[in-house]
Design an enzyme around this catalytic site. Structure first.
Site, PDB file in Angstrom:
ATOM      1  N   GLU A  39     -29.653 129.494   6.827  1.00 48.35           N
ATOM      2  CA  GLU A  39     -30.609 129.148   5.514  1.00 48.35           C
ATOM      3  C   GLU A  39     -31.568 128.205   5.886  1.00 48.35           C
ATOM      4  OE1 GLU A  39     -29.029 127.129   1.344  1.00 48.35           O
ATOM      5  OE2 GLU A  39     -27.797 126.689   3.358  1.00 48.35           O
ATOM      6  N   LYS A 112     -28.740 133.033  -3.778  1.00 51.05           N
ATOM      7  CA  LYS A 112     -27.375 132.270  -3.978  1.00 51.05           C
ATOM      8  C   LYS A 112     -26.857 131.758  -5.357  1.00 51.05           C
ATOM      9  CE  LYS A 112     -26.378 127.758  -1.558  1.00 51.05           C
ATOM     10  NZ  LYS A 112     -27.125 126.802  -1.018  1.00 51.05           N
ATOM     11  N   CYS A 154     -24.339 129.636   2.679  1.00 42.73           N
ATOM     12  CA  CYS A 154     -23.733 128.213   2.737  1.00 42.73           C
ATOM     13  C   CYS A 154     -22.637 127.883   1.693  1.00 42.73           C
ATOM     14  CB  CYS A 154     -24.978 127.347   2.507  1.00 42.73           C
ATOM     15  SG  CYS A 154     -24.914 125.827   3.331  1.00 42.73           S
TER      16      CYS A 154
END
Length: 280
Positions: A39, A112, A154
């Site tokens: 990321e 995301k 993440c």
């Protein structure tokens, strides 16, 4: 072979791309045909708003040009961690995980979904990703020569329902570009990565930021490749480098046949409702 790249990205986009290129080449030379970047690989700015300044429109910009060229040059499938992409709000971005095939063509994108808006316990660190990022709303898998690949980023790691959604779409591999904090990483990173692999019987390719950054942030690192039985095939606790693992789809299918936990599911998150609450 599959590989995860670990970096400690800084505030200079060109320098970060140069370092990413060096590590991609290292992975390709080791025999990796699928390489995953962490990321924010291209930029860890002094401010969260710095990424808005370098956001790119689809198909345009130095970050996307870099990813396409690297995939094409090395003949690999490349997962571009996250790239800040334009969105309707001029003060924000989508945190987009982009997938390029071995011809350098972009063949998948995941924005995301879960944004890291937290205040860490016993620590003065706090994060408000929603100030600069617009959340995505689509679960995404990509068909690859290595199997069906699910995309996550993440903080998504803490939401098992996303991984069930990827599994329901056929995921056999799940990639996880990340920049876990040092505090949360020490507490939960390995446990969660291995849990997602075990409960979904998938390969997890977790590519992390790892080290100290110019902006004062410390990220956990510990990039790893985990097999569907929860074994850690390779890991890198700190610093820049590459971790690799061999993908064995026949063995994975044999696990799913002989230990068919993913076919034994009986409950779903919408099984109960407000009008059907049973006492604990």
């Amino acid at each position: 072979m599959i590989a995860a790249v670990q970096m400690a990205s800084g505030t200079n986009l060109s320098a970060n791309l140069q370092e990413a290129g060096r590590l991609i080449a290292q992975a390709a030379q080791a025999g990796a045909r699928l390489v995953v970047l962490p990321e924010n690989f291209a930029l860890m700015g002094m401010s969260e708003h710095d990424k808005v300044k370098v956001r790119e429109a689809p198909g345009q910009g130095p970050i996307q040009d870099f990813l396409a060229e690297q995939a094409r040059r090395h003949g690999i499938w490349l997962v571009g961690g996250t790239t800040p992409m334009t969105c309707p709000d001029p003060a924000k971005v989508y945190a987009a995980c982009l997938v390029y095939n071995d011809q350098g063509r972009m063949v998948g994108r995941y924005d995301k979904i879960h944004l890291f808006d937290v205040h860490l316990p016993d620590n003065d660190e706090h994060y408000e990703e929603s100030e600069t990022i617009v959340a995505g709303d689509q679960v995404v898998v990509v068909e690859t020569p290595f199997g069906i690949m699910g995309l996550s980023v993440c903080y998504d790691l803490r939401f098992p329902e996303l991984y069930r959604g990827l599994l329901d779409q056929g995921a056999e591999i799940v990639v996880l570009p990340a920049a876990f904090t040092a505090v949360t990483g020490r507490a939960h990173w390995e446990a969660l990565v291995r849990a997602r692999a075990i409960e979904n019987q998938v390969y997890m390719v977790a590519a992390a930021q790892g080290g100290y950054h110019v902006n004062g942030r410390e990220t956990h690192g510990d990039s790893m490749v985990v097999d569907p039985w929860g074994n850690v095939l390779d890991r890198l606790p700190r610093g820049s480098g590459v971790v690799t693992g061999t993908l064995d789809r026949e063995w994975q299918q044999s696990i799913r046949r002989s230990f068919p936990s993913i076919y034994h599911r009986r409950l779903s998150c919408n099984l109960s409702s407000d009008t059907d609450q049973r006492p604990l």
